[in-house]
Design an enzyme around this catalytic site. Structure first.
Site, PDB file in Angstrom:
ATOM      1  N   GLY A 675      61.792  43.630  38.360  1.00 31.69           N
ATOM      2  CA  GLY A 675      60.913  42.968  39.213  1.00 31.69           C
ATOM      3  C   GLY A 675      61.713  43.349  40.888  1.00 31.69           C
ATOM      4  N   GLY A 677      62.149  42.830  45.396  1.00 30.00           N
ATOM      5  CA  GLY A 677      62.102  41.745  46.462  1.00 30.00           C
ATOM      6  C   GLY A 677      62.768  41.699  48.092  1.00 30.00           C
ATOM      7  CG  PHE A 679      67.604  42.429  50.459  1.00 32.94           C
ATOM      8  CD1 PHE A 679      68.763  43.293  51.004  1.00 32.94           C
ATOM      9  CD2 PHE A 679      67.434  41.496  50.311  1.00 32.94           C
ATOM     10  CE1 PHE A 679      68.252  42.426  51.917  1.00 32.94           C
ATOM     11  CE2 PHE A 679      67.473  39.845  51.524  1.00 32.94           C
ATOM     12  CZ  PHE A 679      68.247  41.175  51.586  1.00 32.94           C
ATOM     13  N   GLY A 680      64.839  45.169  47.176  1.00 27.36           N
ATOM     14  CA  GLY A 680      64.663  46.507  46.571  1.00 27.36           C
ATOM     15  C   GLY A 680      64.098  46.105  45.349  1.00 27.36           C
ATOM     16  CB  VAL A 682      66.196  43.464  40.008  1.00 26.72           C
ATOM     17  CG1 VAL A 682      66.945  43.134  38.680  1.00 26.72           C
ATOM     18  CG2 VAL A 682      66.213  43.208  41.150  1.00 26.72           C
ATOM     19  CE  LYS A 696      68.872  42.024  45.336  1.00 28.96           C
ATOM     20  NZ  LYS A 696      69.846  41.114  45.082  1.00 28.96           N
ATOM     21  CG  ASP A 791      65.908  34.403  50.564  1.00 30.20           C
ATOM     22  OD1 ASP A 791      65.080  32.582  50.177  1.00 30.20           O
ATOM     23  OD2 ASP A 791      65.653  34.747  50.425  1.00 30.20           O
TER      24      ASP A 791
END
Ligand SMILES: *[C@@H]1O[C@H](CO)[C@@H](O)[C@H](O)[C@H]1NC(C)=O
Ligand SMILES: *[C@@H]1O[C@H](CO)[C@@H](O)[C@H](O)[C@H]1NC(C)=O
Ligand SMILES: *[C@@H]1O[C@H](CO)[C@@H](O)[C@H](O)[C@H]1NC(C)=O
Ligand SMILES: *[C@@H]1O[C@H](CO)[C@@H](O)[C@H](O)[C@H]1NC(C)=O
Ligand SMILES: *[C@@H]1O[C@H](CO)[C@@H](O)[C@H](O)[C@H]1NC(C)=O
Length: 953
Positions: A675, A677, A679-680, A682, A696, A791
């Site tokens: 996936g 997100g 932040f980058g 995974v 990640k 979050d």
């Protein structure tokens, strides 16, 4: 004449009125559109493209993202652009949105001054500019916004004084100026804000006395003035505020005593007055949940604190006060989770009743005069994770009962006059990460079970009288970072298996009776920073392999019987003679005050002979070949070095190299992508030993993200809980950062909830929410530093093979110190799950997680995201659920649930209103009114038992 004058006066007034009134009348929805386009034109960055395409001249302004119109006047009613990452300054044209009621620009990067024109928006009820970069003074004219109910300017760079004109905001309920650079005093007219519930002024440069007029605000529920320069006595009038729950006065210079009428504030749950100059002692607050009195000048005796009365207390810190007495037996009646009484001058024994404090997670009594034995009742503390008793005069031995505290992670018994045997049962404390038993009189062998604690990070046994050998099993400590066994009576050889400890950074075996040679493969301990082998009886040579260690800073071989050449390379180039003095026959560089080695002397003379004998062509050929080899080797080494050098891992975690990650993820192959997100990306991966991991990879486009990576690592480092995703390692260099995590084979709750291929039944959903509550409870209350997730949402909750939920992604968690926030990472929390007061601080932020949790609790049973299209205008997930409670619960429930649970449905429906009621409790608008995670968890577990009976729990 008079008539004439008045006629002229009146007519000019009428003219004036005509002009200005018709000017207002000219405004219509087109004006609003052009105002918003002007506003948009000053936005310099819109990273998620929220406005770029959507706010187009061709579409109706009422359909624009973040814009809501009111049907009656057909004008813009609210502008909600929170958390969109927008950057820029504010257009004065905002002042033309004359029907605006809600203006929320919070959590963006707007800068510049507060435009005065905004103060023309007389219908405004909510003004939220929190968490931006505004500068300059707060305009006086703000006081003209007479309808304002919520005003949030927190976390900006506003300076100057609090304008006294704000006292005109008679409808204000929420006032947050926290974390700015405001100066001066609190204007006494603040007492006129008769409807205020929360007043937050923490983290400014405010000074002077707290005006007693504050007590006129009878509706006040929270007063946050921590971390300013306030002084003088705390006004006793505050005692009249009978709705006050939060009173945060910490980190100021208040003096005098706590007014005795504070005891009358029965609503008070959180009192933080640490770090002031308060004295005198009355503490019988019966409803407190959190009490922090540390670093003051309180004196008196413990019995003055009627512990048995503090029935609801969860957090108690009294450190650094002069409270001289014993610990009373009544502490056993407390339900506190945290109990910290460091440096309080306490003497006497630890009462046996301490074993009844079964909720304790953290217990610290460092630096007192406590004496007598450690009571065996400690074994009752089954939830205890941190125990610190260092620097006390305890006597007796390390009793077996200590090993029965199975949750213990940190055990600090440094300098506590313990003697005798260190028991074998230590091996049962499998969660142990930090063990400090230094400066005692322990005189047994080190139990071999210690070497079976494969997850332990730090062992410090310095200054005892431990005997025996170091066994080969020492090589099992696969996570160890620090091992200090210095100043004991350890004999025998250094086991060669010690070189298996690849995570080790700091090792000291100094001042023992070690013999034999230093293992030559010591250079395999690639993480080594400090190595102290001084004051032993070691023989043989110093291994050359040490010169390859990149992080080594500190080495000590002095006072041994070493001989031979001191290697010359790596760190050795910078060492001084001090590291080598008093050995048998070391030789090498004269800089180290040792003689040249015989070999070096011989080499020089042999070279001369060779040159004479060989023919010149041969010499040339040899030189050429050697040069080629050196060149190739050098090049390869350089590449390796560069890669190695950049990769550092967090202390205490397994070292996984970049190469291993590349291999594990098939070169970060698309097929391994789990996936993407904020932040980058995974990736799923498989290590050579077969272990499944999730990697990640942090997207390094901006410096912010790079910073948040570090924050993420730091906060995750010491967090361990059944319901948190475990961090195995991290790997970072200048242009590559990643976190290696436990792989969760069942993916995210979001996937399960919204994909047609999966379906969660009612019990699974309930269990997931109990798991998430446990994780948050641990983050919020599990240590002395509460951690805020920031979050929480279904994509951040992952399911393992047994469908146990694990909360992940602490990338934007703020680490909070003593209830006050410390770092403010600029975050991208998610719209929909965000608490309205997001951006405010301290306790309020922990309560922000509670809000997100509440939203998720509604979402999981309705299968509707808070951002669902159906939620427009005044209808939100929250209001929808709220309305359903009056009888239409079946209509809001996820239809899949209704089908699945046909026969149990009645039973579920009976209790569903309690679950939604709980969710609404979590989402109360006022953070102070929200329930805490411990109570959420307890309630859900109770409901589960009611619905499914005991067997399900
Ligand atoms: C708004 O007012 C202007 C004149 O002030 C007029 O030209 C325009 O048609 C009006 N627009 C709407 C939508 O009423
Ligand atoms: C503590 O609780 C026990 C049992 O509830 C009670 O008998 C005892 O008096 C309490 N101790 C104190 C000091 O209040
Ligand atoms: C050990 O603790 C005592 C107090 O109990 C303190 O005075 C002393 O300085 C401590 N010693 C060390 C080495 O820290
Ligand atoms: C340690 O664990 C073992 C096996 O689980 C058990 O037999 C033993 O009694 C435990 N020792 C202590 C002191 O709790
Ligand atoms: C072990 O603990 C002692 C006492 O706290 C400390 O001085 C020493 O530095 C620690 N050892 C290491 C290697 O950090």
């Amino acid at each position: 004449m008079i008539n004439m004058l008045s006629y002229i006066f009146l007519s000019s007034f009428a003219l004036y009125c005509f002009v200005s009134c018709s000017a207002a009348d000219i405004k219509n929805i087109s004006t609003d559109k052009s105002s918003l386009l002007a506003f948009k034109s000053l936005i310099t960055s819109d990273p998620h493209g929220m406005l770029a395409n959507n706010w187009s001249t061709s579409s109706s302004v009422c359909n624009w993202v973040g814009v809501t119109c009111d049907n009656k006047h057909n004008r813009v009613h609210s502008l909600n652009l929170g958390s969109m990452g927008l950057r820029g300054t504010l257009s004065p044209n905002l002042g033309n949105l004359s029907f605006l009621v809600i203006l929320d620009l919070s959590n963006n990067r707007f800068g510049g001054m507060f435009p005065n024109e905004v103060c023309r928006l007389r219908r405004l009820k909510v003004l939220d500019f929190g968490f931006n970069g505004f500068v300059g003074e707060i305009p006086m004219a703000l006081g003209e916004l007479s309808q304002l109910q919520q005003l949030n300017l927190s976390i900006n760079h506003f300076s100057g004084f609090i304008p006294p004109s704000l006292c005109n905001l008679s409808k204000l309920e929420f006032f947050n100026f926290g974390k700015n650079s405001l100066e001066g005093t609190i204007p006494p007219v603040i007492g006129q804000l008769g409807r205020l519930k929360l007043l937050i002024l923490s983290y400014n440069k405010l000074s002077g006395f707290i005006p007693k007029e504050i007590s006129n605000i009878s509706s006040l529920q929270g007063l946050f003035v921590g971390s300013n320069y306030f002084s003088g006595p705390i006004p006793e009038e505050i005692g009249y505020l009978d709705q006050l729950e939060y009173l945060i006065l910490a980190y100021n210079n208040f003096s005098g005593s706590i007014p005795s009428n504070f005891l009358n504030i029965s609503s008070l749950t959180n009192l933080q007055i640490e770090h002031n100059s308060l004295s005198a002692s009355i503490f019988n607050f019966s409803n407190l949940v959190q009490l922090d009195l540390s670093e003051n000048a309180f004196s008196g005796t413990f019995p003055n604190i009627a512990f048995a009365n503090l029935r609801y207390l969860k957090y108690l810190e009294l450190s650094s006060n002069h409270i001289l007495s014993n610990l009373p037996k009544s502490i056993g009646n407390m339900t506190s989770v945290t109990f910290m009484v460091d440096f309080c001058g306490i003497d006497g024994n630890i009462p046996l009743e301490i074993g009844n404090m079964s909720n304790l997670i953290s217990l610290s009594m460092v630096g007192n005069n406590i004496n007598g034995p450690i009571p065996g009742t400690f074994k009752g503390l089954q939830k205890l994770q941190r125990l610190e008793l260092s620097n006390n005069g305890l006597h007796g031995s390390f009793i077996d009962e200590l090993c029965e505290m199975r949750s213990l992670i940190d055990l600090y018994l440094y300098n506590t006059t313990l003697s005798g045997v260190l028991p074998t049962c230590l091996g049962n404390m499998t969660f142990l990460e930090h063990l400090d038993l230094g400066y005692n009189n322990l005189n047994s062998k080190i139990p071999s079970s210690l070497w079976s604690l494969t997850d332990i990070l730090e062992i410090n046994l310095t200054n005892n009288a431990f005997t025996g050998n170091l066994p080969l099993e020492i090589g099992n400590l696969r996570a160890i970072v620090l091992l200090d066994i210095s100043r004991n009576l350890i004999s025998g050889n250094i086991p060669t298996t010690i070189t298996f400890l690849k995570t080790m950074e700091n090792i000291s075996l100094a001042h023992n009776n070690l013999q034999g040679s230093i293992p030559s493969s010591l250079g395999d301990m690639v993480g080594l920073i400090s190595l102290d082998l001084s004051q032993n009886m070691l023989t043989g040579v110093i291994p050359k392999s040490l010169t390859s260690l990149l992080y080594l800073q500190n080495i000590n071989f002095s006072y041994n019987s070493l001989q031979g050449e001191i290697p010359d390379g790596g760190l050795f180039k910078t060492l001084t003679a001090q590291s080598f003095i008093h050995n048998e026959a070391l030789c090498g560089n004269p800089r180290l005050q040792v003689p040249l080695c015989a070999k070096q002397v011989r080499k020089i003379s042999r070279k001369k002979k060779l040159l004479l004998k060989c023919t010149i062509p041969l010499v040339l050929l040899t030189i050429f070949v050697i040069a080629c080899i050196i060149l190739i080797k050098h090049k390869r080494k350089k590449v390796e070095n560069n890669l190695e050098k950049g990769l550092s891992t967090l202390g205490g975690q397994r070292r996984i190299s970049y190469y291993e990650l590349v291999q594990a993820t098939n070169g970060f192959n698309e097929g391994n992508l789990l996936g993407k997100g904020g932040f980058g990306s995974v990736y799923q991966g498989k290590l050579l030993d077969g272990e499944m991991i999730a990697v990640k990879v942090i997207d390094l486009q901006s410096e912010e993200k790079s910073k948040s990576f570090d924050a993420e690592c730091n906060s995750m480092r010491n967090l361990r809980h059944r319901n948190l995703v475990k961090i195995i390692s991290s790997c970072s260099n200048l242009d590559f950062k990643s976190l290696v995590m436990e792989f969760m084979s069942n993916g995210s709750v979001d996937k399960w909830l919204y994909s047609d291929n999966y379906c969660l039944n009612f019990l699974q959903r309930l269990n997931i929410m109990i798991d998430v509550a446990s994780a948050l409870e641990y983050l919020h209350h599990g240590s002395s530093i509460p951690v805020v997730h920031c979050d929480l949402k279904p994509t951040n909750v992952l399911l393992d093979e047994n469908m146990v939920a694990h909360v992940s992604d602490f990338g934007i968690a703020k680490l909070m110190d003593e209830g006050q926030s410390k770092t403010h990472t600029n975050t991208l929390a998610t719209i929909g799950y965000l608490a309205p007061e997001y951006g405010s601080e301290g306790i309020v932020s922990v309560k922000g997680d509670v809000y997100s949790y509440g939203i998720m609790l509604m979402e999981i049973f309705t299968r509707r995201k808070p951002t669902d299209d159906m939620f427009v205008g005044d209808l939100s997930l929250k209001t929808w659920i709220g309305e359903s409670l009056s009888g239409l619960i079946l209509e809001v429930l996820d239809s899949n649930l209704v089908q699945q649970n046909g026969e149990q449905m009645d039973n579920i429906l009976t209790h569903m209103s309690s679950i939604f009621g709980l969710a609404l409790n979590c989402c109360e608008h006022s953070p102070a009114a929200r329930i805490n995670m411990a109570d959420v968890k307890a309630t859900l577990i109770k409901l589960k038992t009611l619905i499914f009976g005991r067997s399900a729990t």
